[in-house]
Structure formats: structure tokens, C-alpha cells
Design an enzyme around this catalytic site. Structure first.
Site, PDB file in Angstrom:
ATOM      1  N   LEU A   1    -111.895 -33.779 -30.878  1.00  0.00           N
ATOM      2  CA  LEU A   1    -110.821 -33.208 -30.065  1.00  0.00           C
ATOM      3  C   LEU A   1    -111.375 -31.950 -29.416  1.00  0.00           C
ATOM      4  O   LEU A   1    -112.078 -31.173 -30.084  1.00  0.00           O
ATOM      5  CB  LEU A   1    -109.588 -32.864 -30.912  1.00  0.00           C
ATOM      6  CG  LEU A   1    -108.732 -34.034 -31.411  1.00  0.00           C
ATOM      7  CD1 LEU A   1    -107.590 -33.514 -32.286  1.00  0.00           C
ATOM      8  CD2 LEU A   1    -108.184 -34.860 -30.256  1.00  0.00           C
ATOM      9  N   ASP A   2    -111.063 -31.744 -28.149  1.00  0.00           N
ATOM     10  CA  ASP A   2    -111.622 -30.568 -27.488  1.00  0.00           C
ATOM     11  C   ASP A   2    -111.009 -29.279 -28.038  1.00  0.00           C
ATOM     12  O   ASP A   2    -110.015 -29.304 -28.780  1.00  0.00           O
ATOM     13  CB  ASP A   2    -111.481 -30.661 -25.958  1.00  0.00           C
ATOM     14  CG  ASP A   2    -110.042 -30.609 -25.488  1.00  0.00           C
ATOM     15  OD1 ASP A   2    -109.418 -29.539 -25.632  1.00  0.00           O
ATOM     16  OD2 ASP A   2    -109.551 -31.617 -24.956  1.00  0.00           O
ATOM     17  N   TYR A   3    -111.607 -28.166 -27.685  1.00  0.00           N
ATOM     18  CA  TYR A   3    -111.277 -26.864 -28.269  1.00  0.00           C
ATOM     19  C   TYR A   3    -109.797 -26.511 -28.121  1.00  0.00           C
ATOM     20  O   TYR A   3    -109.195 -25.905 -29.016  1.00  0.00           O
ATOM     21  CB  TYR A   3    -112.149 -25.799 -27.591  1.00  0.00           C
ATOM     22  CG  TYR A   3    -112.185 -24.463 -28.277  1.00  0.00           C
ATOM     23  CD1 TYR A   3    -112.672 -24.322 -29.572  1.00  0.00           C
ATOM     24  CD2 TYR A   3    -111.753 -23.306 -27.609  1.00  0.00           C
ATOM     25  CE1 TYR A   3    -112.722 -23.091 -30.197  1.00  0.00           C
ATOM     26  CE2 TYR A   3    -111.803 -22.062 -28.220  1.00  0.00           C
ATOM     27  CZ  TYR A   3    -112.281 -21.960 -29.520  1.00  0.00           C
ATOM     28  OH  TYR A   3    -112.333 -20.729 -30.140  1.00  0.00           O
TER      29      TYR A   3
END
Length: 324
Positions: A188-190
């Protein structure tokens, strides 16, 4: 005494016939004890690693005493070879969370348990939980006691990694003092939050993340409204991005209020920031993104930054989703 007849001839003795007892015996069959033993199965030897695991299991009370509520051979016979020094099947099932030992014995007796593809009906069958594949009602169970399966609710501003040389928060910061070396399944991106799966089952993690198995993920996205009626059709037809076409499996509007909308998007792709880029390309940039499912696993009410153990049923469903 012989004597003579009326005509003066000497009479023969009456008892000159052969005795009846000289006839041959009728039953010439071999004694039952001379039959060959029925069970000629060759025992399976445990690997040194498996023997070490079993010793660890017993030290944790996994094996318990050697007595059972039923005899070892209770139930119908089967072709599964017992593992010398192995763990009784009902105890493996109970330790995996299938149910009480009594319930597990009932499952075995009903023919609902398989070991390496063979139906087992003996309550005392001994197996190696380290290497053998055990299924209940066709679904694989997590028989190895050292394997961990966790659901994790990743907060925003947390890096999908176990370490970071720049000092940013990572998944490890939320795992406490766990000794296992865990893998995160996918990324999952930041700035995206929500459900992630963590495990030290390398084969399962690989398959769940590999695009060929097409494991679906569902996201909730906060976007500008109003949402045009044809947006779902456009996403299902495919959106052209710089690295190729992206296709949504499902799309629906959850709610709209003023100039904001909450939409649900399901897709099986795992390209970087794929949901954000798709919705941005159709004129609805995402302000907040939460992943709520990975395959059969749901985020539910798990608080941000928290983990929970997956249930035996959930693990079996994950195995089934990737053909294990």
C-alpha cells in the site's frame, strides 16, 4: 466264536468290516493364524527438521499424554501410513483451531478430513504437521504451529516495509516484539491506509501477490462529486494509463453529499498507485483511500495500527483462492 451252520459249513466272524473311523478328515484347511498380515504399509520417516518441530510441539504441551478417548485404530481403516513419532491427527486439528478434540474426532469419523489427498477415518492416525497437507471439508488448514497469518490495518504515513534507513515508520513499528520474520503481501502506498496481510508462509505470500492468481482487492475512495452515471461502465471498459490499460472489476457509489462522494472500487491488479491513477484519469482525484478487502479477508472494525490473527476458516479460504 465261529460255530457251524445247519449244512455243516463254518460261519465267518461277523466283525470283519473296516472301521468307520478310518475315513479321511473332511476339513483340510490351514489354520487361520497362517495367513499373512493385512497391513504391509511401510512407515514414513520424519526429517530431522520435522523431528525438531515435534519435540518443540511436545515441549509446549501440543502432544499431551499418549492416551486418547478412543483407541488408535478406532474408526474404519485407510491407506495412510502413520508417521513414526508423529502427532495424532485430532490434536493437530484442535491446535489449528478447527474445534475441540472431540469435535475433530467426529469430523475424522465422518470422513471429512484428508491428509495428502487421502481420506482418514482413524482417530489415532499419526501425521507430520510440518510437511503433510491436511484438509477439512476440502479446505486446507494451517497445520504448522510456527506459521503466522495476520491482518494489519496500516495507517497513513506508514511505509510498506519492515525497515527504513530514513527513519520513517514501518510495519515493524506496530508488531511489538514478535520473533517471526514476516512478509507483507503486496503493498500500500505511503498515503493509503487499510488492510494488509502479514505472514511467514512464503508460498502463500508469493501467490497472493502474483497477478496470475488474480486475487481481488476492494477499496473505498473519497473523491469529488457528483459521479456521472456512466463512470462504472468507463472503468470496467478500461482506462488508458502511461503503463497500460487498467480495468476495474466492480464499481459502485456508496454515498454522495454536496460536492464529495464515497465510491467502492474492486480490481485484481497490483500496479503502483493503480486506484489513485485510474480515478484521477477519469476526473475524480482521490483525497482518501482505504483498502477494505484482500480476497476473502475483510478489514472489518480492526483499528488503525492493529493486527489480528486470521481464523482457520479465513486461512483455508486464502489457500483455496490461490490453488493451495
Amino acid at each position: 466264536m465261529s460255530g457251524r451252520g445247519r449244512n455243516g459249513a463254518e460261519r465267518k466272524p461277523v466283525d470283519q468290516r473296516k472301521p468307520v473311523d478310518q475315513r479321511k478328515p473332511v476339513d483340510q484347511r490351514k489354520p487361520v493364524d497362517q495367513r499373512k498380515p493385512v497391513d504391509q504399509r511401510k512407515p514414513v520417516e520424519l526429517s530431522p527438521e520435522a523431528q525438531a518441530r515435534l519435540r518443540a510441539l511436545r515441549s509446549m504441551g501440543f502432544e499431551g499424554d499418549d492416551r486418547d478417548d478412543f483407541a488408535d485404530d478406532a474408526g474404519e481403516r485407510d491407506d495412510l501410513a502413520d508417521v513414526p513419532g508423529g502427532v495424532r491427527l485430532q490434536k493437530v486439528l484442535a491446535a489449528a483451531g478447527v474445534g475441540s478434540r472431540r469435535h475433530c474426532e467426529e469430523l475424522i469419523g465422518a470422513g471429512r478430513v484428508e491428509v495428502d489427498g487421502q481420506t482418514v477415518r482413524r482417530f489415532g492416525a499419526r501425521v507430520d504437521p510440518e510437511t503433510q497437507i491436511i484438509r477439512v471439508d476440502g479446505k486446507r488448514i494451517p497445520s504448522r504451529p510456527d506459521v503466522v497469518y495476520l491482518a494489519f490495518n496500516k495507517p497513513v504515513k506508514v511505509l510498506t516495509a519492515m525497515t527504513d534507513d530514513r527513519g520513517r515508520k514501518t510495519i515493524t513499528d506496530f508488531l511489538g516484539d514478535r520473533a517471526e520474520r514476516l512478509f507483507h503481501v503486496g503493498r500500500l502506498d505511503y498515503d493509503t491506509e487499510g488492510l494488509m496481510l502479514l505472514t511467514n508462509d512464503g508460498e502463500l505470500a508469493h501467490r497472493l501477490a502474483h497477478p496470475s492468481y488474480e486475487v481481488a482487492k476492494t477499496y473505498l475512495a473519497d473523491v469529488p462529486g457528483p459521479i456521472p452515471r456512466d463512470l462504472g461502465r468507463r472503468l470496467a471498459a478500461g482506462v488508458e494509463l502511461e503503463d497500460g490499460v487498467a480495468i476495474a472489476d466492480k464499481f459502485r457509489v456508496i454515498e454522495q453529499a454536496d460536492k464529495r462522494a464515497l465510491v467502492e472500487v474492486t480490481l485484481h491488479e497490483g500496479r503502483n498507485r493503480i486506484v489513485r491513477r485510474m480515478l484521477d484519469a477519469v476526473g475524480h482525484p482521490v483525497s482518501r483511500l482505504v483498502r477494505i478487502t484482500v480476497g476473502p479477508i475483510k478489514l472489518g472494525n480492526l483499528p488503525p495500527g492493529s493486527t489480528r490473527d486470521l481464523t482457520t476458516k479465513e486461512i483455508g479460504e486464502l489457500y483455496a483462492a490461490v490453488g493451495l
